[in-house]
Design a protein around this motif. Structure first.
Motif, PDB file in Angstrom:
ATOM      1  N   LEU A  29       0.851  -1.188   0.000  1.00 38.17           N
ATOM      2  CA  LEU A  29       0.000   0.000   0.000  1.00 38.17           C
ATOM      3  C   LEU A  29       0.884   1.234   0.000  1.00 38.17           C
ATOM      4  CD1 LEU A  29      -2.706   1.539   0.396  1.00 38.17           C
ATOM      5  CD2 LEU A  29      -2.404   1.157   2.861  1.00 38.17           C
ATOM      6  N   PHE A  30       0.703   2.077  -1.006  1.00 41.88           N
ATOM      7  CA  PHE A  30       1.439   3.328  -1.115  1.00 41.88           C
ATOM      8  C   PHE A  30       0.545   4.454  -0.615  1.00 41.88           C
ATOM      9  CE2 PHE A  30       3.312   0.387  -3.988  1.00 41.88           C
ATOM     10  CZ  PHE A  30       4.655   0.721  -4.086  1.00 41.88           C
ATOM     11  N   LEU A  31       1.038   5.211   0.357  1.00 34.19           N
ATOM     12  CA  LEU A  31       0.291   6.323   0.946  1.00 34.19           C
ATOM     13  C   LEU A  31       0.913   7.638   0.485  1.00 34.19           C
ATOM     14  CD1 LEU A  31       0.188   5.059   4.648  1.00 34.19           C
ATOM     15  CD2 LEU A  31      -1.567   4.746   2.904  1.00 34.19           C
ATOM     16  N   PHE A  32       0.080   8.530  -0.033  1.00 32.75           N
ATOM     17  CA  PHE A  32       0.542   9.852  -0.449  1.00 32.75           C
ATOM     18  C   PHE A  32      -0.159  10.902   0.397  1.00 32.75           C
ATOM     19  CE2 PHE A  32       0.976   7.042  -4.107  1.00 32.75           C
ATOM     20  CZ  PHE A  32       2.312   7.228  -4.415  1.00 32.75           C
ATOM     21  N   GLU A  33       0.572  11.958   0.751  1.00 33.95           N
ATOM     22  CA  GLU A  33       0.033  12.998   1.625  1.00 33.95           C
ATOM     23  C   GLU A  33      -1.097  13.778   0.979  1.00 33.95           C
ATOM     24  OE1 GLU A  33       2.877  15.472   3.605  1.00 33.95           O
ATOM     25  OE2 GLU A  33       4.240  13.787   3.913  1.00 33.95           O
ATOM     26  N   LYS A  34      -1.046  13.919  -0.346  1.00 36.35           N
ATOM     27  CA  LYS A  34      -2.111  14.645  -1.039  1.00 36.35           C
ATOM     28  C   LYS A  34      -2.426  13.953  -2.356  1.00 36.35           C
ATOM     29  CE  LYS A  34       1.079  17.891  -3.197  1.00 36.35           C
ATOM     30  NZ  LYS A  34       1.364  19.273  -3.511  1.00 36.35           N
ATOM     31  N   SER A  35      -3.592  14.224  -2.870  1.00 33.89           N
ATOM     32  CA  SER A  35      -4.015  13.631  -4.129  1.00 33.89           C
ATOM     33  C   SER A  35      -3.141  14.125  -5.274  1.00 33.89           C
ATOM     34  CB  SER A  35      -5.479  13.985  -4.423  1.00 33.89           C
ATOM     35  OG  SER A  35      -6.318  13.377  -3.471  1.00 33.89           O
ATOM     36  N   GLY A  36      -2.909  13.254  -6.242  1.00 31.79           N
ATOM     37  CA  GLY A  36      -2.113  13.605  -7.408  1.00 31.79           C
ATOM     38  C   GLY A  36      -2.151  12.481  -8.425  1.00 31.79           C
ATOM     39  N   ARG A  37      -1.397  12.652  -9.500  1.00 28.65           N
ATOM     40  CA  ARG A  37      -1.268  11.607 -10.525  1.00 28.65           C
ATOM     41  C   ARG A  37       0.147  11.047 -10.436  1.00 28.65           C
ATOM     42  NH1 ARG A  37      -1.612  12.880 -15.739  1.00 28.65           N
ATOM     43  NH2 ARG A  37      -2.262  10.775 -16.240  1.00 28.65           N
ATOM     44  N   TYR A  38       0.335  10.075  -9.562  1.00 29.07           N
ATOM     45  CA  TYR A  38       1.636   9.493  -9.291  1.00 29.07           C
ATOM     46  C   TYR A  38       1.922   8.351 -10.269  1.00 29.07           C
ATOM     47  CZ  TYR A  38       0.966  12.153  -5.027  1.00 29.07           C
ATOM     48  OH  TYR A  38       0.741  13.177  -4.131  1.00 29.07           O
ATOM     49  N   GLY A  39       3.149   8.310 -10.781  1.00 26.56           N
ATOM     50  CA  GLY A  39       3.532   7.300 -11.747  1.00 26.56           C
ATOM     51  C   GLY A  39       4.206   6.094 -11.106  1.00 26.56           C
ATOM     52  N   PHE A  40       3.985   4.933 -11.711  1.00 27.07           N
ATOM     53  CA  PHE A  40       4.572   3.672 -11.243  1.00 27.07           C
ATOM     54  C   PHE A  40       5.217   2.965 -12.424  1.00 27.07           C
ATOM     55  CE2 PHE A  40       1.964   4.779  -7.796  1.00 27.07           C
ATOM     56  CZ  PHE A  40       2.371   4.058  -6.692  1.00 27.07           C
TER      57      PHE A  40
END
Length: 107
Positions: A29-40
């Protein structure tokens, strides 16, 4: 599903790289502090995965299935903003009937 938490930059960058496998009911599970379009991407991956993209309301907004290690260096992005991502063994979403709109409990 039992998940490992990727909540630091180092853990997010490493992800599931250099592992031989991932159990059927395990994930990251990857947790990000704010919403965005994160790439993998699939750098140094040894097995295919499903990517479950989850928004700030903890709803599944997109599922990318059977992402093969051979896709590297391609980068996968969600179509909309997300705040969480779960990586699982390829086929997990189909076997467990994960669908768009499902709520993820326990986040």
């Amino acid at each position: 599903m039992q998940v490992e938490i990727a909540d630091t930059q180092e853990k997010k960058e490493k992800g599931l790289s250099n592992r031989e496998s991932l159990g059927e009911r395990r994930g990251m599970l990857f947790l990000f502090e704010k919403s965005g379009r994160y790439g993998f991407w699939m750098k140094e991956m040894n097995f295919a995965i499903d990517i479950i993209w989850i928004d700030k309301n903890k709803s599944v907004v997109e599922i990318t299935t059977n992402v093969d290690p051979k896709t590297f260096p391609e980068i996968f992005y969600p179509k909309e903003t997300i705040q969480y991502v779960i990586e699982s063994q390829a086929g997990f979403t189909e076997v467990n009937e994960i669908q768009l709109g499902d709520k993820i409990l326990g986040l």
